[in-house]
Design a protein around this motif. Structure first.
Motif, PDB file in Angstrom:
ATOM      1  N   LEU A 142      70.758  85.824  30.379  1.00  0.00           N
ATOM      2  CA  LEU A 142      71.289  87.151  30.689  1.00  0.00           C
ATOM      3  C   LEU A 142      72.642  86.966  31.360  1.00  0.00           C
ATOM      4  O   LEU A 142      72.737  86.311  32.398  1.00  0.00           O
ATOM      5  N   VAL A 143      73.673  87.546  30.760  1.00  0.00           N
ATOM      6  CA  VAL A 143      75.015  87.493  31.346  1.00  0.00           C
ATOM      7  C   VAL A 143      75.402  88.911  31.757  1.00  0.00           C
ATOM      8  O   VAL A 143      75.648  89.773  30.898  1.00  0.00           O
ATOM      9  N   ASN A 144      75.438  89.141  33.060  1.00  0.00           N
ATOM     10  CA  ASN A 144      75.791  90.456  33.592  1.00  0.00           C
ATOM     11  C   ASN A 144      77.306  90.542  33.748  1.00  0.00           C
ATOM     12  O   ASN A 144      77.870  90.250  34.805  1.00  0.00           O
ATOM     13  N   ASN A 145      77.941  90.964  32.654  1.00  0.00           N
ATOM     14  CA  ASN A 145      79.401  91.029  32.620  1.00  0.00           C
ATOM     15  C   ASN A 145      79.940  92.447  32.763  1.00  0.00           C
ATOM     16  O   ASN A 145      81.083  92.625  33.211  1.00  0.00           O
ATOM     17  N   ALA A 146      79.171  93.453  32.410  1.00  0.00           N
ATOM     18  CA  ALA A 146      79.660  94.832  32.449  1.00  0.00           C
ATOM     19  C   ALA A 146      80.149  95.178  33.852  1.00  0.00           C
ATOM     20  O   ALA A 146      79.481  94.889  34.847  1.00  0.00           O
ATOM     21  N   GLY A 147      81.326  95.775  33.921  1.00  0.00           N
ATOM     22  CA  GLY A 147      81.875  96.117  35.218  1.00  0.00           C
ATOM     23  C   GLY A 147      82.933  97.197  35.112  1.00  0.00           C
ATOM     24  O   GLY A 147      83.499  97.438  34.041  1.00  0.00           O
ATOM     25  N   VAL A 148      83.185  97.843  36.239  1.00  0.00           N
ATOM     26  CA  VAL A 148      84.187  98.903  36.332  1.00  0.00           C
ATOM     27  C   VAL A 148      85.170  98.530  37.435  1.00  0.00           C
ATOM     28  O   VAL A 148      84.765  98.044  38.495  1.00  0.00           O
TER      29      VAL A 148
END
Length: 257
Positions: free
Chosen positions: A86-92
């Motif tokens: 799991l790569v948690n890349n989503a960001g704002v």
């Protein structure tokens, strides 16, 4: 080859996420690419993954919404198999000073950058625990440890939260054979960092960053993808609760100013 690996990369339609998804596929992993607003770009990434001989799935969602995240993980596991990476890349990125601070914009950024990480980890950990194996990599930022870029205080706060959650989740999941680590990128050349700037403005920014970096250049998405591959590797089983800073040797942290 990682032909037995199934990865989820959130925010994988462009920039760093795209580079990570493509490199995972090059290694042989099946990849689920998620996006929030760029369906066409995400589809192009999936097409490149399939052209490389790997399986791909594209799903649209907002990681700030827990039910959508649970549905995404369930669909990915149904179509690709149990999630192992799991790569948690989503960001704002929301930039503001104390004078221009907008609570609603900050709160949404925090919900994506921190809560999103919580939602995805909770959804993916069930099958990882059952199999006694997992690799979770969270994308944070050097802002979390004190770079001096103007207007990034609140972004830094959300990424510092992601950094702390990385270490705490590593403690909770380590007994199940799951590693949890973070990568903290420096300034990276992406359409997000370039998008609002004219070519002249970009040249000024790039020159400023080069002068503050030991390696004398700004980063490329592939620089971050290579670091993520190390942490996602089956061979990285005794490395957890760490934050790997990939910034070319930045020299403008608050602690050293």
């Amino acid at each position: 080859m990682w032909s037995d690996q199934v990865a989820v990369v959130t925010g994988g339609s462009r920039g760093i996420g795209r580079a990570i998804a493509l490199l995972l596929a090059e290694r042989g992993a099946a990849v689920c690419v998620t996006y929030r607003g760029r369906a066409e770009a995400a589809g192009q990434v999936a097409a490149e993954i399939q052209a490389a001989g790997s399986r791909a799935l594209v799903l649209g969602l907002d990681v700030a919404d827990a039910p959508s995240v649970r549905a995404m993980i369930a669909q990915a596991e149904t179509q690709l198999g149990p999630i192992t990476i799991l790569v948690n890349n989503a960001g704002v990125l929301y930039q503001a000073t104390l004078d221009t601070f907008d609570y609603n914009k900050f709160e949404y950024m925090r919900r994506v950058n921190a809560d999103g990480l919580i939602h995805t980890t909770r959804a993916a950990m069930t099958s990882m625990r059952a199999r006694g194996y997992g690799r979770i990599i969270n994308l944070t930022s050097i802002a979390a440890i004190g770079s001096t870029l103007h207007g990034n205080a609140f972004y830094a706060a959300s990424k510092a939260e992601a950094m702390i959650l990385t270490r705490r989740f590593a403690m909770e999941l380590g007994g199940y054979g799951i590693t949890v680590n973070a990568v903290a990128p420096g300034f990276i050349r992406t359409d997000m960092t370039q998008g609002r700037l004219s070519s002249t403005e970009w040249e000024i920014v790039e020159k400023r960053i080069r002068e503050r970096t030991i390696m004398g250049r700004i980063g490329e998405p592939e620089d971050i993808a290579n670091a993520v591959m190390f942490l996602a590797s089956p061979d990285a089983g005794w490395l957890t609760a760490q934050m790997l800073v990939v910034d070319g040797g930045r020299m403008d942290y608050l602690a050293s100013s």
